[in-house]
Design an enzyme around this catalytic site. Structure first.
Site, PDB file in Angstrom:
ATOM      1  N   SER A  41       0.794  -1.232   0.000  1.00 55.90           N
ATOM      2  CA  SER A  41       0.000   0.000   0.000  1.00 55.90           C
ATOM      3  C   SER A  41       0.823   1.278   0.000  1.00 55.90           C
ATOM      4  CB  SER A  41      -0.953   0.022   1.194  1.00 55.90           C
ATOM      5  OG  SER A  41      -0.245   0.268   2.394  1.00 55.90           O
ATOM      6  N   LYS A  82       0.882   4.917   6.664  1.00 52.21           N
ATOM      7  CA  LYS A  82       0.223   5.719   5.622  1.00 52.21           C
ATOM      8  C   LYS A  82       0.768   7.147   5.666  1.00 52.21           C
ATOM      9  CE  LYS A  82      -2.644   2.301   4.847  1.00 52.21           C
ATOM     10  NZ  LYS A  82      -2.356   1.367   3.795  1.00 52.21           N
TER      11      LYS A  82
END
Length: 191
Positions: A41, A82
């Site tokens: 990701s 993230k």
């Protein structure tokens, strides 16, 4: 007198080892901690299996900033890594692969490599607003809006199961990628 000296020396060694252990534990628990990146990701910034140092103390002294890479507690068992896109009060919009925050265009140079590598020549980030995904016009106070750099393969704030990330769930910023050694680098907001 010889046995007493040996006993004192042994006690000193035990004390030294205990103090060293407490220092290492304190540094790891309160200041810095290694963590492993799992999944794709955050590619190309981080690859599956990369190891990073999480700086736990820096964000406690200053506020989180837009584009910081953070590690946060997503579930009891899982931590996610993230990038902060939205801070409290921000209105987030993506149009034609361009980020707009509060109506102002922002460059994301850390995505350029990925955009150039797209085989279908589509967009890396689909058009959306925070309201489309989470029903809020702005990022609420005490929360962050985060995205993975691999926008097509990331579970992030766009997923209602993650949504806005409470600041008290943030463990710290990922400042150093240290393993494998050929990936060693300091992470800055624009890398």
């Amino acid at each position: 007198m010889g046995k007493r000296t040996e006993k004192n020396e042994s006690l000193e060694w035990i004390k030294t080892v205990l103090v060293a252990f407490l220092c290492v534990w304190g540094i790891r628990y309160f200041l810095f901690a290694p963590t492993k990146v799992e999944g794709a990701s955050m590619m190309p910034t981080f690859e599956d299996g990369d190891r990073v140092i999480v700086n736990k103390i820096g964000p406690r002294l200053t506020e989180y900033e837009r584009f910081d890479v953070i590690v946060f507690k997503a579930t009891e068992e899982k931590n996610y890594i993230k990038r902060i896109i939205g801070l409290p009060g921000d209105q987030i919009t993506y149009e034609d692969d361009v980020l707009y925050i509060n109506g102002r265009k922002y460059d994301e140079p850390y995505l350029e490599q990925y955009k150039k590598g797209l085989k279908d020549h589509g967009t890396l980030t689909e058009d959306f607003t925070v309201e489309n995904y989470l029903g809020e016009k702005i990022v609420p106070e005490g929360y962050l809006f985060v995205l993975g750099d691999n926008r097509r393969k990331s579970i992030d704030s766009r997923d209602p199961h993650i949504g806005f990330v409470p600041m008290d769930k943030v463990l710290g910023t990922a400042d150093i990628k240290f393993w494998p050694l050929n990936h060693l680098e300091f992470i800055n907001k624009q890398s």
